[in-house]
Design a protein around this motif. Structure first.
Motif, PDB file in Angstrom:
ATOM      1  N   LEU A 178       5.234   8.476   9.396  1.00  0.00           N
ATOM      2  CA  LEU A 178       5.573   7.215   8.748  1.00  0.00           C
ATOM      3  C   LEU A 178       4.619   6.141   9.244  1.00  0.00           C
ATOM      4  CD1 LEU A 178       7.510   5.412   7.040  1.00  0.00           C
ATOM      5  CD2 LEU A 178       8.852   5.102   9.137  1.00  0.00           C
ATOM      6  N   VAL A 179       3.987   5.447   8.316  1.00  0.00           N
ATOM      7  CA  VAL A 179       3.126   4.308   8.638  1.00  0.00           C
ATOM      8  C   VAL A 179       3.871   3.049   8.237  1.00  0.00           C
ATOM      9  CG1 VAL A 179       0.925   3.159   8.195  1.00  0.00           C
ATOM     10  CG2 VAL A 179       1.040   5.668   8.269  1.00  0.00           C
ATOM     11  N   THR A 180       4.077   2.144   9.181  1.00  0.00           N
ATOM     12  CA  THR A 180       4.760   0.888   8.866  1.00  0.00           C
ATOM     13  C   THR A 180       3.709  -0.194   8.626  1.00  0.00           C
ATOM     14  OG1 THR A 180       5.016   0.453  11.242  1.00  0.00           O
ATOM     15  CG2 THR A 180       6.864   1.465  10.103  1.00  0.00           C
ATOM     16  N   GLY A 181       3.703  -0.704   7.402  1.00  0.00           N
ATOM     17  CA  GLY A 181       2.734  -1.714   7.009  1.00  0.00           C
ATOM     18  C   GLY A 181       1.683  -1.146   6.089  1.00  0.00           C
ATOM     19  N   ALA A 182       1.493  -1.784   4.934  1.00  0.00           N
ATOM     20  CA  ALA A 182       0.508  -1.312   3.956  1.00  0.00           C
ATOM     21  C   ALA A 182      -0.630  -2.309   3.805  1.00  0.00           C
ATOM     22  CB  ALA A 182       1.177  -1.051   2.610  1.00  0.00           C
ATOM     23  N   GLY A 183      -0.982  -2.968   4.919  1.00  0.00           N
ATOM     24  CA  GLY A 183      -2.216  -3.736   4.944  1.00  0.00           C
ATOM     25  C   GLY A 183      -3.396  -2.801   5.140  1.00  0.00           C
ATOM     26  N   PRO A 184      -4.591  -3.341   5.359  1.00  0.00           N
ATOM     27  CA  PRO A 184      -5.765  -2.465   5.498  1.00  0.00           C
ATOM     28  C   PRO A 184      -5.635  -1.429   6.605  1.00  0.00           C
ATOM     29  CG  PRO A 184      -6.452  -4.740   5.144  1.00  0.00           C
ATOM     30  CD  PRO A 184      -4.972  -4.774   5.327  1.00  0.00           C
ATOM     31  N   ILE A 185      -5.131  -1.820   7.774  1.00  0.00           N
ATOM     32  CA  ILE A 185      -4.986  -0.863   8.871  1.00  0.00           C
ATOM     33  C   ILE A 185      -3.981   0.225   8.496  1.00  0.00           C
ATOM     34  CG2 ILE A 185      -4.114  -0.569  11.220  1.00  0.00           C
ATOM     35  CD1 ILE A 185      -6.861  -1.639  11.285  1.00  0.00           C
ATOM     36  N   GLY A 186      -2.833  -0.173   7.947  1.00  0.00           N
ATOM     37  CA  GLY A 186      -1.836   0.809   7.564  1.00  0.00           C
ATOM     38  C   GLY A 186      -2.338   1.767   6.502  1.00  0.00           C
ATOM     39  N   LEU A 187      -3.028   1.249   5.500  1.00  0.00           N
ATOM     40  CA  LEU A 187      -3.541   2.110   4.436  1.00  0.00           C
ATOM     41  C   LEU A 187      -4.615   3.056   4.947  1.00  0.00           C
ATOM     42  CD1 LEU A 187      -3.620  -0.539   1.573  1.00  0.00           C
ATOM     43  CD2 LEU A 187      -2.166   1.505   1.650  1.00  0.00           C
ATOM     44  N   LEU A 188      -5.472   2.570   5.833  1.00  0.00           N
ATOM     45  CA  LEU A 188      -6.484   3.456   6.410  1.00  0.00           C
ATOM     46  C   LEU A 188      -5.840   4.493   7.325  1.00  0.00           C
ATOM     47  CD1 LEU A 188      -9.245   0.796   7.125  1.00  0.00           C
ATOM     48  CD2 LEU A 188      -9.397   2.678   5.478  1.00  0.00           C
ATOM     49  N   ALA A 189      -4.787   4.110   8.041  1.00  0.00           N
ATOM     50  CA  ALA A 189      -4.053   5.084   8.844  1.00  0.00           C
ATOM     51  C   ALA A 189      -3.435   6.151   7.955  1.00  0.00           C
ATOM     52  CB  ALA A 189      -2.976   4.382   9.670  1.00  0.00           C
ATOM     53  N   ALA A 190      -2.916   5.729   6.805  1.00  0.00           N
ATOM     54  CA  ALA A 190      -2.353   6.697   5.856  1.00  0.00           C
ATOM     55  C   ALA A 190      -3.437   7.626   5.323  1.00  0.00           C
ATOM     56  CB  ALA A 190      -1.670   5.952   4.709  1.00  0.00           C
ATOM     57  N   LEU A 191      -4.606   7.074   5.031  1.00  0.00           N
ATOM     58  CA  LEU A 191      -5.722   7.896   4.555  1.00  0.00           C
ATOM     59  C   LEU A 191      -6.054   8.997   5.546  1.00  0.00           C
ATOM     60  CD1 LEU A 191      -8.255   8.475   2.751  1.00  0.00           C
ATOM     61  CD2 LEU A 191      -9.453   6.762   4.137  1.00  0.00           C
ATOM     62  N   LEU A 192      -6.213   8.629   6.815  1.00  0.00           N
ATOM     63  CA  LEU A 192      -6.565   9.632   7.821  1.00  0.00           C
ATOM     64  C   LEU A 192      -5.427  10.621   8.040  1.00  0.00           C
ATOM     65  CD1 LEU A 192      -8.923   7.626   8.239  1.00  0.00           C
ATOM     66  CD2 LEU A 192      -8.833   8.234  10.676  1.00  0.00           C
ATOM     67  N   GLY A 193      -4.179  10.155   7.935  1.00  0.00           N
ATOM     68  CA  GLY A 193      -3.055  11.070   8.040  1.00  0.00           C
ATOM     69  C   GLY A 193      -3.050  12.097   6.931  1.00  0.00           C
ATOM     70  N   MET A 194      -3.367  11.663   5.713  1.00  0.00           N
ATOM     71  CA  MET A 194      -3.480  12.607   4.598  1.00  0.00           C
ATOM     72  C   MET A 194      -4.589  13.618   4.864  1.00  0.00           C
ATOM     73  SD  MET A 194      -1.168  11.886   2.275  1.00  0.00           S
ATOM     74  CE  MET A 194      -1.836  12.756   0.850  1.00  0.00           C
ATOM     75  N   GLN A 195      -5.711  13.136   5.412  1.00  0.00           N
ATOM     76  CA  GLN A 195      -6.812  14.042   5.713  1.00  0.00           C
ATOM     77  C   GLN A 195      -6.464  15.033   6.820  1.00  0.00           C
ATOM     78  OE1 GLN A 195     -10.269  11.580   6.471  1.00  0.00           O
ATOM     79  NE2 GLN A 195     -10.591  11.144   4.302  1.00  0.00           N
ATOM     80  N   HIS A 196      -5.464  14.688   7.640  1.00  0.00           N
ATOM     81  CA  HIS A 196      -4.969  15.611   8.664  1.00  0.00           C
ATOM     82  C   HIS A 196      -3.960  16.606   8.082  1.00  0.00           C
ATOM     83  CE1 HIS A 196      -6.742  12.759  11.554  1.00  0.00           C
ATOM     84  NE2 HIS A 196      -6.608  13.714  12.460  1.00  0.00           N
ATOM     85  N   GLY A 197      -3.666  16.485   6.808  1.00  0.00           N
ATOM     86  CA  GLY A 197      -2.765  17.428   6.168  1.00  0.00           C
ATOM     87  C   GLY A 197      -1.288  17.135   6.361  1.00  0.00           C
ATOM     88  N   LEU A 198      -0.946  15.901   6.730  1.00  0.00           N
ATOM     89  CA  LEU A 198       0.448  15.531   6.964  1.00  0.00           C
ATOM     90  C   LEU A 198       1.097  14.977   5.702  1.00  0.00           C
ATOM     91  CD1 LEU A 198       0.006  13.773  10.416  1.00  0.00           C
ATOM     92  CD2 LEU A 198       0.980  16.035  10.018  1.00  0.00           C
TER      93      LEU A 198
END
Length: 349
Positions: A178-198
């Motif tokens: 779970l990423v809390t916050g959909a600002g630039p940092i949160g969205l980039l964290a989500a991007l890398l999480g997707m790339q980790h296969g989560l």
């Protein structure tokens, strides 16, 4: 040349001023600026909250989210004119401490590090700049319009690295984050999480606009409202907290599955008080073997990981993270009219 400068810790001193052209040393690149990103740190420096000029100087060139094209490179540097590059922000302290001596200058222990555009070193918000070849990172030419996202991506690359290292203390096969916050940092964290296969879930408070669409188009799941509902739906193994909102920070700490990991990347403002059940919080962390870790800044390995992550991403999706591109002469628009949870770029040329 023209540069965006400030008298550190003096309010209303931000201005476009004339500064000397850079004089690269024998191991330096000379780079023509394309853009710099503006973040909350830049706004706080412009507001006079902190910042330190180079020794013997009154003004500091700000800007740490860089993007430029090499004009001149020394032989044997590994760079060539025309390369698209970003400059690393932090430099190790001169002593150095043990962490800096091992290349982990993002974890400096004595505070004597310096930082481009923040602490005692000029930043990248100038028409051209120099950077040591050892502190420059080449990026994919396809990132020419979005490369200023490299620095915030390096921050979340470090966050995910820290999560992985903590998880390696035992058997750890996370499935949901779970990423809390959909600002630039949160969205980039989500991007890398997707790339980790989560299986990635992103929580924010808005119900419409670009954030939900950006999350959905990434292949993640968007949630709005309270964290309790998001946690009930996701039961996350990992939480990346990217807001710095005090109550949400503590809610996140109690939100993971057993021996979960919470990585805090958002910086909270001081002076706001909360009432929490400290005993219950401690009990949950201890009895579930949970971990809470803070993460900030990045070293060279994180910049390399960020460059790889952005090269694998959809450039069109990355471009949607940048809400406005503002010419240097209209810099005030980037500091006075844009909320902190959107990314604005100041452009050169």
């Amino acid at each position: 040349m023209r540069a965006l400068t400030v008298v550190p810790q003096r309010k209303d001193s931000l201005a476009v001023t004339d500064v000397p052209d850079p004089e690269p040393g024998k191991n330096d690149l000379l780079v023509d600026a394309l853009a710099v990103g503006v973040c909350g740190t830049d706004k706080e420096i412009a507001a006079g909250d902190y910042g330190w000029a180079p020794p013997g100087r009154d003004r500091l060139v700000i800007g740490h989210e860089s993007l430029g094209r090499v004009r001149q490179a020394p032989d044997g540097s590994g760079f060539s004119p025309g390369d698209l590059v970003v400059g690393v922000v932090r430099r190790p302290d001169p002593v150095p401490c043990g962490a800096c001596a091992h290349g982990q200058f993002d974890m400096c222990r004595n505070g004597r590090y310096t930082e481009r555009g923040i602490k005692e070193l000029d930043g990248y918000a100038s028409q051209s700049w120099r950077v040591e070849a050892d502190y420059a990172v080449r990026i994919d030419p396809a990132l020419v319009k979005v490369g200023m996202l490299m620095e915030p991506t390096s921050v979340v690359a470090k966050a995910w690295e820290q999560v992985g290292k903590v998880g390696a203390r035992t058997w750890f096969q996370p499935r949901t984050a779970l990423v809390t916050g959909a600002g630039p940092i949160g969205l980039l964290a989500a991007l890398l999480g997707m790339q980790h296969g989560l299986d990635i879930h992103v929580l924010d408070r808005v119900t419409d606009g670009p954030k939900p669409r950006l999350v959905t188009d990434l292949g993640a799941t968007y949630h709005y409202g309270g964290i309790a509902d998001a946690v009930a739906a996701t039961k996350p193994d990992i939480v990346i907290e990217a807001t710095g909102v005090g109550q949400l920070v503590f809610d996140a700490i109690t939100s993971t599955a057993a021996y979960g990991i919470v990585c805090l990347t958002g910086v909270s403002p001081a002076g706001r008080r909360l009432t929490i059940d400290a005993g219950s919080l401690n009990r949950e962390i201890v009895l579930e073997n949970d971990v809470v870790v803070g993460s900030v800044n990045a070293n060279l390995s994180h910049y390399s990981a960020a460059a790889d992550a952005l090269a694998r991403a959809d450039p069109d999706w990355l471009g949607r993270l940048i809400s406005r591109r503002i010419p240097l002469e209209r810099y005030t628009e980037a500091f006075t009219t844009q909320p902190d949870d959107v990314k604005v770029a100041i452009t050169f040329g």
